[in-house]
Scaffold this motif. Structure first.
Motif, PDB file in Angstrom:
ATOM      1  N   PHE A  43       0.838  -1.205   0.000  1.00  0.00           N
ATOM      2  CA  PHE A  43       0.000   0.000   0.000  1.00  0.00           C
ATOM      3  C   PHE A  43       0.871   1.253   0.000  1.00  0.00           C
ATOM      4  O   PHE A  43       0.668   2.171  -0.797  1.00  0.00           O
ATOM      5  CB  PHE A  43      -0.933   0.006   1.218  1.00  0.00           C
ATOM      6  N   PHE A  44       1.864   1.289   0.896  1.00  0.00           N
ATOM      7  CA  PHE A  44       2.713   2.474   1.021  1.00  0.00           C
ATOM      8  C   PHE A  44       3.747   2.601  -0.097  1.00  0.00           C
ATOM      9  O   PHE A  44       3.957   3.690  -0.617  1.00  0.00           O
ATOM     10  CB  PHE A  44       3.429   2.490   2.377  1.00  0.00           C
ATOM     11  N   THR A  45       4.409   1.492  -0.470  1.00  0.00           N
ATOM     12  CA  THR A  45       5.494   1.611  -1.450  1.00  0.00           C
ATOM     13  C   THR A  45       4.978   1.726  -2.876  1.00  0.00           C
ATOM     14  O   THR A  45       5.201   2.741  -3.536  1.00  0.00           O
ATOM     15  CB  THR A  45       6.474   0.428  -1.341  1.00  0.00           C
ATOM     16  N   VAL A  46       4.290   0.720  -3.354  1.00  0.00           N
ATOM     17  CA  VAL A  46       3.807   0.733  -4.739  1.00  0.00           C
ATOM     18  C   VAL A  46       2.635   1.688  -4.892  1.00  0.00           C
ATOM     19  O   VAL A  46       2.559   2.451  -5.852  1.00  0.00           O
ATOM     20  CB  VAL A  46       3.409  -0.696  -5.187  1.00  0.00           C
ATOM     21  N   GLY A  47       1.712   1.666  -3.926  1.00  0.00           N
ATOM     22  CA  GLY A  47       0.523   2.494  -4.010  1.00  0.00           C
ATOM     23  C   GLY A  47       0.778   3.956  -3.696  1.00  0.00           C
ATOM     24  O   GLY A  47       0.870   4.792  -4.599  1.00  0.00           O
ATOM     25  N   PHE A  48       0.918   4.271  -2.408  1.00  0.00           N
ATOM     26  CA  PHE A  48       1.035   5.676  -1.999  1.00  0.00           C
ATOM     27  C   PHE A  48       2.265   6.352  -2.596  1.00  0.00           C
ATOM     28  O   PHE A  48       2.155   7.393  -3.243  1.00  0.00           O
ATOM     29  CB  PHE A  48       1.059   5.808  -0.476  1.00  0.00           C
ATOM     30  N   CYS A  49       3.439   5.771  -2.378  1.00  0.00           N
ATOM     31  CA  CYS A  49       4.659   6.397  -2.910  1.00  0.00           C
ATOM     32  C   CYS A  49       4.669   6.390  -4.436  1.00  0.00           C
ATOM     33  O   CYS A  49       5.176   7.317  -5.058  1.00  0.00           O
ATOM     34  CB  CYS A  49       5.908   5.718  -2.359  1.00  0.00           C
ATOM     35  N   GLY A  50       4.099   5.355  -5.042  1.00  0.00           N
ATOM     36  CA  GLY A  50       4.002   5.314  -6.495  1.00  0.00           C
ATOM     37  C   GLY A  50       3.124   6.436  -7.032  1.00  0.00           C
ATOM     38  O   GLY A  50       3.422   7.023  -8.069  1.00  0.00           O
ATOM     39  N   GLY A  51       2.035   6.744  -6.329  1.00  0.00           N
ATOM     40  CA  GLY A  51       1.178   7.854  -6.729  1.00  0.00           C
ATOM     41  C   GLY A  51       1.770   9.199  -6.350  1.00  0.00           C
ATOM     42  O   GLY A  51       1.599  10.185  -7.058  1.00  0.00           O
ATOM     43  N   PHE A  52       2.454   9.231  -5.231  1.00  0.00           N
ATOM     44  CA  PHE A  52       3.037  10.481  -4.733  1.00  0.00           C
ATOM     45  C   PHE A  52       4.254  10.865  -5.565  1.00  0.00           C
ATOM     46  O   PHE A  52       4.447  12.017  -5.909  1.00  0.00           O
ATOM     47  CB  PHE A  52       3.403  10.303  -3.257  1.00  0.00           C
ATOM     48  N   THR A  53       5.088   9.868  -5.884  1.00  0.00           N
ATOM     49  CA  THR A  53       6.278  10.100  -6.690  1.00  0.00           C
ATOM     50  C   THR A  53       6.904   8.782  -7.087  1.00  0.00           C
ATOM     51  O   THR A  53       7.082   7.910  -6.248  1.00  0.00           O
ATOM     52  CB  THR A  53       7.332  10.913  -5.928  1.00  0.00           C
ATOM     53  N   THR A  54       7.240   8.616  -8.354  1.00  0.00           N
ATOM     54  CA  THR A  54       7.996   7.434  -8.738  1.00  0.00           C
ATOM     55  C   THR A  54       9.481   7.640  -8.435  1.00  0.00           C
ATOM     56  O   THR A  54      10.259   6.700  -8.482  1.00  0.00           O
ATOM     57  CB  THR A  54       7.832   7.108 -10.234  1.00  0.00           C
TER      58      THR A  54
END
Length: 127
Positions: A69-80
């Motif tokens: 949720f945090f790595t691929v999801g949230f951080c992926g949406g927040f910044t690659t």
């Protein structure tokens, strides 16, 4: 699989909204030609992904679902950029310097070139 997709999608949605709000807040606070909103979002994402991986190494502090949720999801949406930075840190810690410099150099140079090519392609079609 559907559960994982929903977890990633929810995190990505929240990360994207957080990035948008972060950029607006920073750009209102700092009036500058430098893209401080993007910079702050990228650095915050790098910090968050570092926290998540550190908590993951501690054992039972994060379930696999929360980690994705945090790595691929949230951080992926927040910044690659956060994933990019983590991958580079991993290569550095494994002393894979050729891969590290290749990834950094190619990503930056070819990324800028790809943006340019996209702009040129649209301009050629809609000239």
């Amino acid at each position: 699989m559907l559960k994982t997709i929903l977890i990633v999608g929810t995190g990505g949605f929240l990360g994207s909204v957080a990035r948008y709000l972060t950029q607006i807040a920073v750009e209102r606070w700092l009036h500058s030609a430098f893209p401080w909103g993007t910079f702050v979002a990228n650095m915050a994402g790098c910090f968050i992904i570092g926290l998540v991986f550190a908590f993951s190494e501690r054992g039972n502090l994060l379930t696999p679902e929360w980690r994705i949720f945090f790595t691929v999801g949230f951080c992926g949406g927040f910044t690659t950029f956060s994933s990019f930075a983590y991958n580079n840190l991993t290569m550095l810690s494994e002393n894979n310097l050729f891969q590290l410099f290749g990834n950094v150099g190619l990503s930056v140079v070819l990324g800028i070139f790809a943006v340019y090519l996209g702009i040129v392609a649209v301009r050629l079609v809609y000239a």
